[in-house]
Design an enzyme around this catalytic site. Structure first.
Site, PDB file in Angstrom:
ATOM      1  N   PRO A   2       0.998  -1.113   0.229  1.00  0.00           N
ATOM      2  CA  PRO A   2      -0.100   0.101  -0.091  1.00  0.00           C
ATOM      3  C   PRO A   2       0.862   1.092  -0.158  1.00  0.00           C
ATOM      4  O   PRO A   2       2.507   1.472   0.823  1.00  0.00           O
ATOM      5  CB  PRO A   2      -0.892  -0.339   1.272  1.00  0.00           C
ATOM      6  CG  PRO A   2       0.253  -0.597   1.950  1.00  0.00           C
ATOM      7  CD  PRO A   2       1.016  -2.006   1.233  1.00  0.00           C
ATOM      8  N   GLY A   3       0.219   2.384  -1.117  1.00  0.00           N
ATOM      9  CA  GLY A   3       1.248   3.454  -1.011  1.00  0.00           C
ATOM     10  C   GLY A   3       0.410   4.760   0.111  1.00  0.00           C
ATOM     11  O   GLY A   3       0.285   5.170   0.860  1.00  0.00           O
ATOM     12  N   ARG A  46      -0.651  16.379  -9.778  1.00  0.00           N
ATOM     13  CA  ARG A  46      -1.840  15.681  -9.629  1.00  0.00           C
ATOM     14  C   ARG A  46      -3.086  16.067 -10.359  1.00  0.00           C
ATOM     15  O   ARG A  46      -3.294  15.476 -11.311  1.00  0.00           O
ATOM     16  CB  ARG A  46      -2.407  14.387  -8.300  1.00  0.00           C
ATOM     17  CG  ARG A  46      -1.546  13.787  -7.399  1.00  0.00           C
ATOM     18  CD  ARG A  46      -2.259  13.010  -6.298  1.00  0.00           C
ATOM     19  NE  ARG A  46      -2.773  11.956  -7.200  1.00  0.00           N
ATOM     20  CZ  ARG A  46      -3.829  11.569  -7.490  1.00  0.00           C
ATOM     21  NH1 ARG A  46      -4.545  12.828  -7.009  1.00  0.00           N
ATOM     22  NH2 ARG A  46      -4.451  11.077  -7.918  1.00  0.00           N
ATOM     23  N   TYR A  57      -3.877  14.301 -14.246  1.00  0.00           N
ATOM     24  CA  TYR A  57      -5.014  13.458 -14.013  1.00  0.00           C
ATOM     25  C   TYR A  57      -6.122  14.158 -13.940  1.00  0.00           C
ATOM     26  O   TYR A  57      -7.033  13.104 -13.609  1.00  0.00           O
ATOM     27  CB  TYR A  57      -4.596  12.175 -12.868  1.00  0.00           C
ATOM     28  CG  TYR A  57      -3.099  11.522 -12.891  1.00  0.00           C
ATOM     29  CD1 TYR A  57      -3.013  10.293 -13.490  1.00  0.00           C
ATOM     30  CD2 TYR A  57      -2.729  11.738 -11.685  1.00  0.00           C
ATOM     31  CE1 TYR A  57      -1.901  10.037 -12.890  1.00  0.00           C
ATOM     32  CE2 TYR A  57      -0.744  11.183 -11.295  1.00  0.00           C
ATOM     33  CZ  TYR A  57      -0.821  10.728 -12.370  1.00  0.00           C
ATOM     34  OH  TYR A  57       0.350   9.847 -11.660  1.00  0.00           O
ATOM     35  N   CYS A  99       2.940  28.626 -16.275  1.00  0.00           N
ATOM     36  CA  CYS A  99       3.015  29.198 -17.277  1.00  0.00           C
ATOM     37  C   CYS A  99       2.471  27.610 -18.476  1.00  0.00           C
ATOM     38  O   CYS A  99       2.880  27.534 -19.112  1.00  0.00           O
ATOM     39  CB  CYS A  99       3.969  29.944 -18.040  1.00  0.00           C
ATOM     40  SG  CYS A  99       4.787  31.500 -17.342  1.00  0.00           S
ATOM     41  N   TYR A 107       1.753  11.077  -3.542  1.00  0.00           N
ATOM     42  CA  TYR A 107       1.890  11.967  -5.145  1.00  0.00           C
ATOM     43  C   TYR A 107       2.154  13.279  -5.110  1.00  0.00           C
ATOM     44  O   TYR A 107       1.688  13.449  -6.009  1.00  0.00           O
ATOM     45  CB  TYR A 107       1.357  10.846  -6.293  1.00  0.00           C
ATOM     46  CG  TYR A 107       1.663   9.539  -5.877  1.00  0.00           C
ATOM     47  CD1 TYR A 107       2.355   8.194  -5.994  1.00  0.00           C
ATOM     48  CD2 TYR A 107       0.331   8.803  -5.725  1.00  0.00           C
ATOM     49  CE1 TYR A 107       2.572   7.280  -5.782  1.00  0.00           C
ATOM     50  CE2 TYR A 107       0.427   7.090  -5.093  1.00  0.00           C
ATOM     51  CZ  TYR A 107       1.484   6.560  -5.434  1.00  0.00           C
ATOM     52  OH  TYR A 107       1.232   4.676  -5.805  1.00  0.00           O
TER      53      TYR A 107
HETATM   54  N1  LLP Z   1       3.254  -1.516  -6.188  1.00  0.00           N
HETATM   55  C1  LLP Z   1       3.372  -0.989  -7.181  1.00  0.00           C
HETATM   56  C2  LLP Z   1       3.845  -2.606  -8.287  1.00  0.00           C
HETATM   57  C3  LLP Z   1       3.285  -0.163  -7.798  1.00  0.00           C
HETATM   58  O1  LLP Z   1       3.019   0.028  -9.458  1.00  0.00           O
HETATM   59  C4  LLP Z   1       2.322   0.641  -7.554  1.00  0.00           C
HETATM   60  C5  LLP Z   1       1.985   2.274  -7.593  1.00  0.00           C
HETATM   61  C6  LLP Z   1       1.398   0.664  -5.683  1.00  0.00           C
HETATM   62  C7  LLP Z   1       2.318  -0.611  -5.093  1.00  0.00           C
HETATM   63  C8  LLP Z   1       0.888   1.152  -4.982  1.00  0.00           C
HETATM   64  O2  LLP Z   1       0.243   1.382  -5.075  1.00  0.00           O
HETATM   65  P1  LLP Z   1      -0.874   2.765  -3.814  1.00  0.00           P
HETATM   66  O3  LLP Z   1      -1.376   1.397  -3.004  1.00  0.00           O
HETATM   67  O4  LLP Z   1      -0.146   3.743  -3.766  1.00  0.00           O
HETATM   68  O5  LLP Z   1      -1.728   2.867  -4.731  1.00  0.00           O
HETATM   69  N2  LLP Z   1       1.001   8.957  -9.347  1.00  0.00           N
HETATM   70  C9  LLP Z   1      -0.549   8.231  -8.973  1.00  0.00           C
HETATM   71  C10 LLP Z   1      -0.312   6.830  -9.008  1.00  0.00           C
HETATM   72  C11 LLP Z   1       0.006   5.590  -9.702  1.00  0.00           C
HETATM   73  C12 LLP Z   1       0.995   4.699  -8.929  1.00  0.00           C
HETATM   74  C13 LLP Z   1       1.977   3.241  -9.595  1.00  0.00           C
HETATM   75  N3  LLP Z   1       1.952   2.811  -9.024  1.00  0.00           N
HETATM   76  C14 LLP Z   1      -1.670   9.456  -8.951  1.00  0.00           C
HETATM   77  O6  LLP Z   1      -0.881  10.612  -8.551  1.00  0.00           O
HETATM   78  O7  LLP Z   1      -2.724   9.135  -8.589  1.00  0.00           O
END
Ligand code: LLP
Length: 419
Positions: A275-276, A313, A317, A344, A373
């Site tokens: 989880p991130g 973000r 997105y 700009c 992010y």
């Molecule tokens: N594991 C892998 C292999 C991943 O590619 C990612 C995220 C995670 C875990 C963590 O995912 P999370 O739990 O945070 O959803 N920049 C984008 C999100 C990109 C996510 C990339 N991979 C944003 O701001 O929404």
């Protein structure tokens, strides 16, 4: 649940008023609530506490050392995707056996550095990467622990830019090819296939796509085990979404865990989760000052001193982040505005056509849900030094990364030498 809240009319992070921080560090700045971070991590750890499991926080969401340090001290492992993230993990003393390494383009140097540190496993995304790891481990006279990242071809129903588990995405190894590549991994002398990995996307707001993916993965795991592949770990990736204030109500970690565990009943593997966003997203805000309010022919613009280089973000997105005034006033009128930055670019916005309390010039506001992010995707575009990061712990705070100076901004650069 987070610890950003009003006390009287002032917006606080835990027990610290954000306007006090603005006075001390200037604007814009990021502010993180450590209590929120740790609460989210604990919720995740507890949700999976009934089975052998390891929560590997996904460093890319927020790689600031203070954030990593707090999480690692509370038992988190790390999911890394580069040599830089490995170095950060090492800097905060994350034990090697709690690190997994994902990503489609691992370089030789990155693989070697991870092998030297002795990480738990590589999540391998192609046969070529598998052979490269085998060769490097061979040169080092060791055996590399690997999992294959499987692309289950499931639609995660999220923004196309953050969807990773469909066959059109660059990630993972097609489900159909898995058996053959595991067989190859068994034959290669310097890799041991000990795991299977899967990550289908980010900001998922329902459990169904996760369930669909884990069902496919379970079938494959059963086949592989029957074929004698000595699997010990099943990595389910990250991706659980958070509420951004637009009415989403993603499942809580508990419900997500129950749904996963139900599908995996009786499987004697150690679970890894990555989880991130769900850990850090709502543990951080970006505080900015309103520089100008401008009345256009069609729109009213609130121009802040933070821009898309600080939080990209919305630009990338079209993401929604809620915005709060640091000073709440109940009798204030509401206006439909665009909240924009000084960059700009037309995509330099934090909100468009949003009904918000009427902001005045000079006033402070907080862009919420900016912990994930946010800073980690920030840049120096328009030659803007990156903002400082502050961490709050109860009634104390620390600047855990100072504002970049103009010297740092140009560090190492020079004109083409004469002669
Ligand atoms: N594991 C892998 C292999 C991943 O590619 C990612 C995220 C995670 C875990 C963590 O995912 P999370 O739990 O945070 O959803 N920049 C984008 C999100 C990109 C996510 C990339 N991979 C944003 O701001 O929404």
């Amino acid at each position: 649940m987070d610890y950003f809240h009003y006390v009287g009319d002032r917006l606080y992070c835990e027990e610290v008023p954000l306007d006090d921080l603005a006075q001390t560090v200037g604007t814009p700045f990021y502010c993180y609530s450590e209590r929120t971070l740790l609460r989210h991590l604990k919720a995740f750890q507890q949700a999976f506490a009934g089975v052998p499991s390891l929560i590997c926080y996904s460093v890319k969401a927020n790689s600031t050392l203070a954030v990593l340090d707090s999480l690692v001290r509370q038992g988190a492992g790390l999911d890394i995707v580069s040599g830089g993230e490995l170095a950060r993990g090492r800097r905060v003393g994350c034990p090697a056996e709690r690190i997994v390494f994902s990503g489609v383009g691992k370089s030789e140097a990155e693989i070697r550095a991870a092998l030297e540190y002795g990480i738990l496993m590589f999540n391998v995304e192609s046969p070529s990467e598998l052979r490269r790891i085998d060769r490097i481990a061979g040169q080092m006279g060791i055996k590399a622990p690997v999992a294959l990242r499987i692309n289950p071809d499931v639609d995660p129903q999220t923004h196309p830019y953050i969807s990773t588990g469909m066959s059109r995405n660059k990630f993972g190894i097609p489900h159909r090819q898995a058996m053959a590549i595991y067989r190859e991994a068994m034959r290669l002398p310097h890799v041991s296939p000990i795991g299977l990995d899967c990550h289908i996307g980010s900001q998922l707001t329902t459990v169904e796509p996760f369930v669909e993916a884990v069902r496919r993965v379970r079938l494959l795991v059963d086949e592989l085990r029957a074929a004698g592949v000595p699997l010990r770990y099943l990595d389910l990736g990250g991706g659980l979404g958070i509420p951004y204030g637009r009415g989403e109500s993603p499942p809580l970690p508990d419900l997500y865990a129950q749904a996963m565990l139900k599908e995996l009943e009786g499987l004697p593997l150690i679970l890894i989760l990555e989880p991130g966003r769900v850990i850090v997203g709502n543990a951080g805000v970006l505080v900015a000052r309103v520089e100008y309010v401008k009345e256009g022919d069609e729109k009213r613009f609130v121009i802040t001193d933070a821009g898309m280089n600080d939080l990209m973000r919305p630009a990338l997105y079209d993401a929604y982040h809620s915005i709060l005034p640091l000073e709440r006033q109940f009798d204030r009128e509401e206006r439909t505005v665009d909240v924009v930055g000084p960059i700009c670019e037309t995509t330099d916005f934090f909100a468009r056509d949003r009904l918000l309390p009427e902001f005045r010039e000079g006033e402070l506001l907080a862009v919420r849900s900016a912990g994930a992010y946010g800073f980690s995707m920030s840049s120096n575009y328009n030659s803007r030094p990156r903002p400082p990061e502050v961490m709050v712990r109860g009634d104390r705070f620390a600047v855990v990364r100072p504002r970049e100076s103009l010297d740092q901004l140009m560090a190492g650069e020079s004109a083409f030498p004469e002669g």
